[in-house]
Design a protein around this motif. Structure first.
Motif, PDB file in Angstrom:
ATOM      1  N   VAL A 106      -8.162   5.296  -0.722  1.00  0.00           N
ATOM      2  CA  VAL A 106      -7.369   5.381   0.517  1.00  0.00           C
ATOM      3  C   VAL A 106      -6.914   6.815   0.756  1.00  0.00           C
ATOM      4  O   VAL A 106      -6.997   7.340   1.886  1.00  0.00           O
ATOM      5  N   SER A 142      -0.868   1.688  -0.927  1.00  0.00           N
ATOM      6  CA  SER A 142      -2.247   1.330  -1.266  1.00  0.00           C
ATOM      7  C   SER A 142      -2.384   0.945  -2.733  1.00  0.00           C
ATOM      8  O   SER A 142      -3.201   0.080  -3.085  1.00  0.00           O
ATOM      9  N   LYS A 194      -9.340   9.255   2.245  1.00  0.00           N
ATOM     10  CA  LYS A 194      -9.563   9.106   3.688  1.00  0.00           C
ATOM     11  C   LYS A 194      -8.352   9.567   4.501  1.00  0.00           C
ATOM     12  O   LYS A 194      -8.501  10.235   5.524  1.00  0.00           O
ATOM     13  N   TYR A 195      -7.141   9.227   4.066  1.00  0.00           N
ATOM     14  CA  TYR A 195      -5.974   9.383   4.936  1.00  0.00           C
ATOM     15  C   TYR A 195      -4.955  10.439   4.505  1.00  0.00           C
ATOM     16  O   TYR A 195      -4.070  10.777   5.275  1.00  0.00           O
ATOM     17  N   ASP A 244      -8.185  -2.209   5.135  1.00  0.00           N
ATOM     18  CA  ASP A 244      -9.527  -2.002   5.684  1.00  0.00           C
ATOM     19  C   ASP A 244     -10.407  -1.220   4.705  1.00  0.00           C
ATOM     20  O   ASP A 244     -11.571  -1.582   4.468  1.00  0.00           O
ATOM     21  N   TYR A 249       0.965   6.360   2.007  1.00  0.00           N
ATOM     22  CA  TYR A 249      -0.315   5.744   1.668  1.00  0.00           C
ATOM     23  C   TYR A 249      -0.444   5.529   0.161  1.00  0.00           C
ATOM     24  O   TYR A 249      -0.975   4.511  -0.293  1.00  0.00           O
ATOM     25  N   LYS A 271      -2.485  -1.687   7.054  1.00  0.00           N
ATOM     26  CA  LYS A 271      -3.749  -2.067   7.697  1.00  0.00           C
ATOM     27  C   LYS A 271      -4.873  -1.118   7.298  1.00  0.00           C
ATOM     28  O   LYS A 271      -5.979  -1.549   6.928  1.00  0.00           O
ATOM     29  N   HIS A 272      -4.611   0.191   7.381  1.00  0.00           N
ATOM     30  CA  HIS A 272      -5.636   1.163   7.001  1.00  0.00           C
ATOM     31  C   HIS A 272      -6.061   0.970   5.542  1.00  0.00           C
ATOM     32  O   HIS A 272      -7.254   1.021   5.216  1.00  0.00           O
ATOM     33  N   SER A 273      -5.075   0.735   4.672  1.00  0.00           N
ATOM     34  CA  SER A 273      -5.378   0.557   3.253  1.00  0.00           C
ATOM     35  C   SER A 273      -6.212  -0.691   3.025  1.00  0.00           C
ATOM     36  O   SER A 273      -7.206  -0.670   2.271  1.00  0.00           O
ATOM     37  N   LYS A 288      -0.093   1.786   7.829  1.00  0.00           N
ATOM     38  CA  LYS A 288      -0.618   2.231   6.530  1.00  0.00           C
ATOM     39  C   LYS A 288      -1.192   1.057   5.742  1.00  0.00           C
ATOM     40  O   LYS A 288      -2.212   1.186   5.046  1.00  0.00           O
TER      41      LYS A 288
END
Length: 405
Positions: free
Chosen positions: A305, A274, A308-309, A222, A270, A218-220, A216
């Motif tokens: 964030v 985030s 997207k997720y 990015d 998230y 890493k995704h945030s 989570k």
């Protein structure tokens, strides 16, 4: 005219040459008690015969010593709910070039810092170190620690220098900041999610939890690097998971220190992660005078964030923020210490950013915010000026009125 300009020039040079305050501390761990000797150094006391210091009055104070000090009492300053030590000096001391104040006190860690959860947390929120005037006063520091529990993992600011020898640890920070921060937990490990993200937590935590939080994060990062960070991207990042649970902490809060966030296994979502990561770009504003520049903008990052997720959570958060914002005070009036201001600088401000995006479009909104990051804009006036530069006076006036409504 030349004399006036020369005088102004000397005044500017004097301001620039003025050093930040400095705090030297020695800490000695003695079972569950922390013994502290602190020396606070300020460049000038000015013309005043008194000074205010923040320090938790719940700690056992042994002494405060300073040249010409007549007395000290715990009081409150106008406009702040925080307790201050008010130091009064002999009048002949006023105007001295350097103010030196020595504090000696002790903290019961089992009562103040979650020692029962094998977790030590010393940061600005606990008012554990003396600081002059207010929470946002910046200082440099050097801390010497003895008898630090051997099984505890020490965590502090990422740009602080840590030196260890025998049973002694020294932490020094030369870039001024508004706190000394020491975190420590028993039986902890560093788990490398990838080359850039490290999760620090108890050895009892399942690897699946480390992996879930790391993913989570890493995704945030990015998403937020792409949205905000063209000129200021996150590279290395640390996530610290407390040994204390949300219920043990009471409020269960999290916090950000630029490229480090402190949270817990209870916050594996998230939304939670985030928001704290987004503070990386928005933690330079004055969090007392303009907290919306910290919290609403971090929430805006969280929105990106969640879009997207976690779209379901995104819709819930927006609905909640709109509901809270409807009765919240004007964002322009919401200082950190204003009564009932949280819903304004945290929720209402973010909803107003949504309305601004609807008016100028998503592409223009992203450009506006990334330009603010690139130019290090950290005030409401600076933000409004950037908005006017990009979209014109009419849109600036529109949004300025929203902030006042």
């Amino acid at each position: 005219m030349k004399n006036i300009l020369f005088t102004l020039f000397l005044g500017i040079v004097a301001i620039q040459a003025q050093e930040a305050d400095h705090l030297s501390m020695t800490l000695k761990f003695q079972d569950s008690t922390l013994l502290i000797d602190a020396r606070y150094e300020s460049s000038s006391i000015g013309d005043s015969d008194s000074a205010y210091f923040l320090l938790n009055p719940g700690y056992e104070l042994d002494t405060i010593v300073s040249k010409g000090l007549k007395s000290y009492t715990v009081t409150q300053k106008k406009g702040s709910p925080l307790p201050f030590y008010h130091l009064e000096f002999d009048k002949e001391v006023a105007g001295q070039k350097t103010l030196l104040v020595d504090f000696r006190y002790q903290i019961n860690l089992s009562e103040q810092n979650h020692m029962k959860s094998n977790w030590i947390e010393l940061n600005a929120d606990k008012l554990w170190f003396p600081n002059r005037n207010n929470l946002n006063n910046e200082l440099t520091y050097e801390v010497s620690i003895s008898n630090f529990p051997e099984s505890y993992h020490l965590i502090t600011h990422s740009d602080a220098v840590i030196t260890k020898w025998d049973n002694q640890i020294t932490i020094s920070k030369t870039d001024p900041w508004y706190e000394v921060m020491i975190l420590a937990g028993d039986s902890m490990k560093e788990w490398e999610f990838d080359d850039n993200i490290t999760v620090i937590g108890s050895t009892d935590i399942d690897e699946s939890t480390f992996r879930s939080i790391g993913l989570k994060v890493k995704h945030s990062i990015d998403i937020l690097n792409a949205y905000f960070g063209k000129s200021d991207p996150i590279n290395d990042f640390k996530v610290v998971l407390r040994n204390s649970s949300r219920s043990e902490l009471g409020l269960g809060y999290q916090f950000n220190r630029r490229d480090l966030i402190v949270t817990g296994v209870d916050f594996d979502s998230y939304g939670n992660l985030s928001h704290e990561i987004a503070h990386f770009w928005w933690n330079k504003a004055d969090f007392i005078k303009e907290p919306w520049m910290n919290e609403s903008f971090a929430n805006w990052g969280m929105y990106q964030v969640l879009r997207k997720y976690d779209k379901e959570e995104y819709e819930k958060v927006i609905a909640s923020d709109i509901e809270i914002g409807e009765t919240a005070m004007p964002v322009a009036d919401a200082s950190l210490f204003a009564p009932d201001a949280y819903g304004s600088y945290y929720c209402k401000g973010t909803v107003l950013l949504l309305r601004l995006e609807e008016k100028i479009g998503a592409d223009a909104m992203q450009k506006l915010l990334s330009d603010c990051v690139e130019k290090n804009i950290n005030s409401t006036e600076g933000f409004l000026s950037e908005l006017e530069l990009l979209t014109g006076k009419e849109v600036r006036s529109y949004f300025e009125n929203l902030l006042k409504s």
